[in-house]
Write a protein that holds these residues in place. Structure first.
Motif, PDB file in Angstrom:
ATOM      1  N   ASN A 154       0.850  -1.194   0.000  1.00 39.76           N
ATOM      2  CA  ASN A 154       0.000   0.000   0.000  1.00 39.76           C
ATOM      3  C   ASN A 154       0.889   1.248   0.000  1.00 39.76           C
ATOM      4  N   ILE A 155       0.714   2.096  -1.018  1.00 34.06           N
ATOM      5  CA  ILE A 155       1.614   3.228  -1.204  1.00 34.06           C
ATOM      6  C   ILE A 155       0.817   4.529  -1.384  1.00 34.06           C
ATOM      7  N   PRO A 156       0.950   5.497  -0.473  1.00 33.31           N
ATOM      8  CA  PRO A 156       0.318   6.809  -0.695  1.00 33.31           C
ATOM      9  C   PRO A 156       0.786   7.416  -2.012  1.00 33.31           C
ATOM     10  N   ARG A 157      -0.112   8.065  -2.699  1.00 30.64           N
ATOM     11  CA  ARG A 157       0.170   8.537  -4.057  1.00 30.64           C
ATOM     12  C   ARG A 157       1.376   9.471  -4.135  1.00 30.64           C
ATOM     13  N   ASP A 158       1.569  10.315  -3.136  1.00 34.47           N
ATOM     14  CA  ASP A 158       2.677  11.263  -3.195  1.00 34.47           C
ATOM     15  C   ASP A 158       4.040  10.591  -3.031  1.00 34.47           C
ATOM     16  N   HIS A 159       4.052   9.338  -2.545  1.00 33.05           N
ATOM     17  CA  HIS A 159       5.321   8.631  -2.376  1.00 33.05           C
ATOM     18  C   HIS A 159       5.869   8.084  -3.695  1.00 33.05           C
ATOM     19  N   PHE A 160       5.089   8.183  -4.763  1.00 29.58           N
ATOM     20  CA  PHE A 160       5.565   7.748  -6.081  1.00 29.58           C
ATOM     21  C   PHE A 160       6.489   8.803  -6.711  1.00 29.58           C
ATOM     22  N   TYR A 161       6.596   9.953  -6.090  1.00 26.87           N
ATOM     23  CA  TYR A 161       7.360  11.056  -6.665  1.00 26.87           C
ATOM     24  C   TYR A 161       8.531  11.428  -5.762  1.00 26.87           C
ATOM     25  N   GLY A 162       9.577  11.957  -6.359  1.00 26.57           N
ATOM     26  CA  GLY A 162      10.735  12.391  -5.588  1.00 26.57           C
ATOM     27  C   GLY A 162      11.918  11.457  -5.791  1.00 26.57           C
ATOM     28  N   ASP A 163      13.053  11.869  -5.315  1.00 26.50           N
ATOM     29  CA  ASP A 163      14.288  11.095  -5.443  1.00 26.50           C
ATOM     30  C   ASP A 163      14.755  10.631  -4.064  1.00 26.50           C
ATOM     31  N   VAL A 164      15.115   9.364  -3.993  1.00 31.71           N
ATOM     32  CA  VAL A 164      15.674   8.812  -2.758  1.00 31.71           C
ATOM     33  C   VAL A 164      16.858   7.928  -3.119  1.00 31.71           C
ATOM     34  N   THR A 165      17.726   7.724  -2.174  1.00 31.74           N
ATOM     35  CA  THR A 165      18.840   6.789  -2.338  1.00 31.74           C
ATOM     36  C   THR A 165      18.535   5.563  -1.492  1.00 31.74           C
ATOM     37  N   ALA A 166      18.457   4.425  -2.135  1.00 34.12           N
ATOM     38  CA  ALA A 166      18.085   3.200  -1.421  1.00 34.12           C
ATOM     39  C   ALA A 166      18.896   2.023  -1.937  1.00 34.12           C
ATOM     40  N   LYS A 167      19.124   1.082  -1.068  1.00 37.19           N
ATOM     41  CA  LYS A 167      19.783  -0.158  -1.447  1.00 37.19           C
ATOM     42  C   LYS A 167      18.726  -1.211  -1.703  1.00 37.19           C
ATOM     43  N   ILE A 168      18.754  -1.812  -2.881  1.00 40.59           N
ATOM     44  CA  ILE A 168      17.769  -2.832  -3.234  1.00 40.59           C
ATOM     45  C   ILE A 168      18.361  -4.207  -2.922  1.00 40.59           C
ATOM     46  N   PRO A 169      17.822  -4.902  -1.930  1.00 38.54           N
ATOM     47  CA  PRO A 169      18.364  -6.218  -1.573  1.00 38.54           C
ATOM     48  C   PRO A 169      18.173  -7.227  -2.706  1.00 38.54           C
ATOM     49  N   ALA A 170      19.052  -8.195  -2.756  1.00 37.48           N
ATOM     50  CA  ALA A 170      18.944  -9.247  -3.768  1.00 37.48           C
ATOM     51  C   ALA A 170      17.766 -10.165  -3.437  1.00 37.48           C
ATOM     52  N   PRO A 171      17.152 -10.772  -4.440  1.00 39.78           N
ATOM     53  CA  PRO A 171      16.049 -11.707  -4.179  1.00 39.78           C
ATOM     54  C   PRO A 171      16.507 -12.862  -3.296  1.00 39.78           C
ATOM     55  N   MET A 172      15.600 -13.347  -2.479  1.00 38.28           N
ATOM     56  CA  MET A 172      15.904 -14.462  -1.584  1.00 38.28           C
ATOM     57  C   MET A 172      15.469 -15.776  -2.240  1.00 38.28           C
ATOM     58  N   ALA A 173      16.399 -16.691  -2.383  1.00 44.61           N
ATOM     59  CA  ALA A 173      16.074 -17.987  -2.969  1.00 44.61           C
ATOM     60  C   ALA A 173      15.448 -18.885  -1.903  1.00 44.61           C
ATOM     61  N   ILE A 174      14.344 -19.526  -2.259  1.00 42.25           N
ATOM     62  CA  ILE A 174      13.624 -20.387  -1.321  1.00 42.25           C
ATOM     63  C   ILE A 174      13.830 -21.843  -1.735  1.00 42.25           C
ATOM     64  N   GLU A 175      14.448 -22.604  -0.860  1.00 43.86           N
ATOM     65  CA  GLU A 175      14.629 -24.033  -1.119  1.00 43.86           C
ATOM     66  C   GLU A 175      13.855 -24.822  -0.070  1.00 43.86           C
ATOM     67  N   ARG A 176      13.149 -25.836  -0.517  1.00 42.17           N
ATOM     68  CA  ARG A 176      12.339 -26.636   0.397  1.00 42.17           C
ATOM     69  C   ARG A 176      12.895 -28.056   0.453  1.00 42.17           C
ATOM     70  N   SER A 177      12.893 -28.620   1.657  1.00 46.32           N
ATOM     71  CA  SER A 177      13.442 -29.964   1.825  1.00 46.32           C
ATOM     72  C   SER A 177      12.451 -31.014   1.333  1.00 46.32           C
ATOM     73  N   ALA A 178      12.957 -32.219   1.142  1.00 45.49           N
ATOM     74  CA  ALA A 178      12.116 -33.322   0.670  1.00 45.49           C
ATOM     75  C   ALA A 178      11.402 -34.027   1.806  1.00 45.49           C
ATOM     76  N   GLY A 179      11.673 -33.624   3.047  1.00 44.77           N
ATOM     77  CA  GLY A 179      11.072 -34.298   4.187  1.00 44.77           C
ATOM     78  C   GLY A 179      12.095 -35.141   4.923  1.00 44.77           C
ATOM     79  N   GLY A 180      11.837 -35.416   6.193  1.00 44.69           N
ATOM     80  CA  GLY A 180      12.755 -36.215   6.992  1.00 44.69           C
ATOM     81  C   GLY A 180      12.708 -37.692   6.641  1.00 44.69           C
ATOM     82  N   PRO A 181      13.778 -38.426   6.890  1.00 43.52           N
ATOM     83  CA  PRO A 181      13.820 -39.868   6.561  1.00 43.52           C
ATOM     84  C   PRO A 181      12.698 -40.660   7.213  1.00 43.52           C
ATOM     85  N   GLU A 182      12.372 -40.340   8.458  1.00 45.02           N
ATOM     86  CA  GLU A 182      11.321 -41.085   9.158  1.00 45.02           C
ATOM     87  C   GLU A 182       9.960 -40.841   8.505  1.00 45.02           C
ATOM     88  N   ALA A 183       9.664 -39.600   8.177  1.00 44.70           N
ATOM     89  CA  ALA A 183       8.377 -39.288   7.548  1.00 44.70           C
ATOM     90  C   ALA A 183       8.265 -39.944   6.173  1.00 44.70           C
TER      91      ALA A 183
END
Length: 228
Positions: A128-157
């Motif tokens: 949710n972004i107030p309309r006036d925040h779409f304007y102006g100049d800022v200096t920001a660091k854009i973090p890298a995307p986070m890779a999501i890895e999911r396990s196959a499950g535990g041996p017992e399961a």
């Protein structure tokens, strides 16, 4: 929206539609097909309320959709500004996460967080972004995307699941959207062929010779007696 001018340079493809419902359903469809976040944006007020049904559909399908909702300008809130309404409660029950950009200096932070939550929590999120925040100049660091890895499950399961399948008299595989999201369609096909068992699939998720039909009450009643 002036930010459209910088989309090409940022590698963002903007697809214009005739109605906001089209936008959210397209974002949902893109997310289901690519397993990547789909993004949609609309005019504040009546524009974003047209998102509601599509966001609810994405919520129940666990589709990673980032819903950008422009809002009345920050200095006009509570004064009956242009198409003003309280937008966060509108989506509170059908989103996995909601972010309100309180300052342009935190725009990159909240945007990054929304994309992460969409993938980690598997569902739509609201930015949710107030309309006036779409304007102006800022200096920001854009973090890298986070890779999501999911396990196959535990041996017992896994061992317990294998034992249940081996001892089942009339096994049936119910293949849902999670199989597609985990890129596990080929594995389910191999399992069905190996066990020679039928497969029920939720809508739009799988097609194969072992497929009984889509999961639905009427279909299940039809096939249940044959599986007993």
């Amino acid at each position: 929206m002036d930010s459209l001018d910088i989309f090409p340079a940022a590698g963002i493809r903007f697809v214009s539609v005739q109605h906001e419902q089209n936008a959210v359903h397209m974002a949902d469809g893109y997310a289901r097909v690519t397993n990547k976040p789909g993004v949609c944006i609309a005019q504040n007020g009546p524009g974003i309320t047209n998102f509601v049904t599509g966001v609810a559909a994405a919520f129940w399908a666990h589709s990673p959709v980032v819903v950008i909702t422009p809002e009345t300008g920050s200095l006009g809130q509570g004064l009956g500004g242009f198409q003003e309404m309280n937008q966060l409660p509108t989506f509170s029950e059908i989103t996995k996460y909601q972010a309100h950009v309180c300052s342009p200096k935190r725009m990159a932070e909240f945007t990054n967080r929304c994309f992460h939550y969409a993938m980690m929590e598997r569902g739509p999120v609201q930015l949710n972004i107030p309309r006036d925040h779409f304007y102006g100049d800022v200096t920001a660091k854009i973090p890298a995307p986070m890779a999501i890895e999911r396990s196959a499950g535990g041996p017992e399961a896994i061992a317990q699941a294998a034992a249940l399948l081996a001892s089942a008299k009339n096994p049936v595989i119910i293949s849902g959207g999670g199989v597609v999201m985990a890129n596990g369609v080929d594995q389910v096909v191999k399992l069905a062929e190996s066990l020679q068992v039928p497969v029920c699939s939720t809508y739009l998720h799988m097609t194969h010779s072992h497929l009984i039909t889509h999961c639905g009450w009427g279909h299940w009643v039809t096939w249940a007696p044959r599986l007993q």
